[in-house]
Design a protein around this motif. Sequence first.
Motif, PDB file in Angstrom:
ATOM      1  N   LYS A  15       0.819  -1.223   0.000  1.00  0.00           N
ATOM      2  CA  LYS A  15       0.000   0.000   0.000  1.00  0.00           C
ATOM      3  C   LYS A  15       0.846   1.263   0.000  1.00  0.00           C
ATOM      4  O   LYS A  15       0.590   2.193  -0.767  1.00  0.00           O
ATOM      5  N   SER A  16       1.853   1.306   0.868  1.00  0.00           N
ATOM      6  CA  SER A  16       2.664   2.523   0.976  1.00  0.00           C
ATOM      7  C   SER A  16       3.436   2.791  -0.310  1.00  0.00           C
ATOM      8  O   SER A  16       3.546   3.941  -0.754  1.00  0.00           O
ATOM      9  N   ASP A  37      -0.835   9.578   5.344  1.00  0.00           N
ATOM     10  CA  ASP A  37      -0.446   8.328   5.963  1.00  0.00           C
ATOM     11  C   ASP A  37      -1.375   8.082   7.149  1.00  0.00           C
ATOM     12  O   ASP A  37      -1.232   8.703   8.198  1.00  0.00           O
ATOM     13  N   ASP A  39      -1.770   5.027   8.493  1.00  0.00           N
ATOM     14  CA  ASP A  39      -1.415   3.724   9.049  1.00  0.00           C
ATOM     15  C   ASP A  39      -1.128   3.879  10.540  1.00  0.00           C
ATOM     16  O   ASP A  39      -0.085   4.377  10.939  1.00  0.00           O
ATOM     17  N   ARG A  46       6.875   3.242   6.751  1.00  0.00           N
ATOM     18  CA  ARG A  46       6.332   4.560   7.015  1.00  0.00           C
ATOM     19  C   ARG A  46       6.609   5.511   5.856  1.00  0.00           C
ATOM     20  O   ARG A  46       7.742   5.696   5.444  1.00  0.00           O
ATOM     21  N   LEU A  47       5.562   6.132   5.331  1.00  0.00           N
ATOM     22  CA  LEU A  47       5.745   7.141   4.293  1.00  0.00           C
ATOM     23  C   LEU A  47       6.538   8.331   4.807  1.00  0.00           C
ATOM     24  O   LEU A  47       7.224   9.010   4.039  1.00  0.00           O
ATOM     25  N   SER A  63       1.057  12.951   8.167  1.00  0.00           N
ATOM     26  CA  SER A  63       1.359  11.701   8.858  1.00  0.00           C
ATOM     27  C   SER A  63       0.764  11.711  10.252  1.00  0.00           C
ATOM     28  O   SER A  63       0.456  12.774  10.803  1.00  0.00           O
ATOM     29  N   ASP A  94      -3.107   6.347   2.482  1.00  0.00           N
ATOM     30  CA  ASP A  94      -2.447   5.070   2.741  1.00  0.00           C
ATOM     31  C   ASP A  94      -2.913   4.604   4.116  1.00  0.00           C
ATOM     32  O   ASP A  94      -2.570   5.199   5.139  1.00  0.00           O
ATOM     33  N   MET A 223      10.374   2.675  -1.407  1.00  0.00           N
ATOM     34  CA  MET A 223      10.439   2.397   0.025  1.00  0.00           C
ATOM     35  C   MET A 223      11.682   1.611   0.420  1.00  0.00           C
ATOM     36  O   MET A 223      12.190   1.747   1.528  1.00  0.00           O
TER      37      MET A 223
END
Length: 245
Positions: A15-16, A37, A39, A46-47, A63, A94, A223
Amino acid sequence: MKDVKVLIGNYGSGKSELALNFAMQAAARGERTELLDLDMVNTYFRLTERGKMVEQKEIRLVSPNYACSGIETLSLPAEVASAFVLDWDTVIFDVGGDDVGATALGRYHQDFMDLEEGALEVLNVVNIRRPLSGTVEKLIRLQEGMELHSRLKITGMINNTNLATETSEEELRDGYYMLKEVSDRTGIPVAYTTGKKEFLEKFLSEGHDPKYIGTPVAIDMFMHRDWDSYIKYGLNTVDPRQKNL
């Protein structure tokens, strides 16, 4: 019209990575882009760790409070509201893995419902190489749970089947056949098929039914995470090799 994509799915589905790719591609087209973000579960992928790169592309990143600070209890910032009230061209959410992570969406249910018709895509990112997504029955149960907890209807699936550095067109092909059955049984279409360009092109050349491919999207890898490190260093611990990325 504002284009809002909400990416949900189980752990390790990508997903990220896809959220970052969708945002980068939108920004490259000159679109005003926000990347959120949400999540609240997984502190490893972590984005926020790509914040500088995102800012350089003039993408606004929102975030959770305390993300990447070493504090495990995260909370959603007030800035999430900007996704709905500001004049963005593209907004990408995300969202954390499985039904537990999808719960974070519930508090914004009315905001999503107030969007212009056709603006919202709720996309289940599927990687059938992950244990919780290895069968049609598991995928259907996961989708039902995520819809229940997010209070949103999934509008499409993304075939993002991969094995990290060992990926080939075979992964996309196997994902295609499984998502074809899921789609036939649930009525949820395959909206996108995503992967690195060389594997995506080989898969597309095989002549599969476009109905179960959706829009092909070639992605880059930003990532730079691997699941061996994820398992070795734990769900809530940052791999020390990644601290300076």
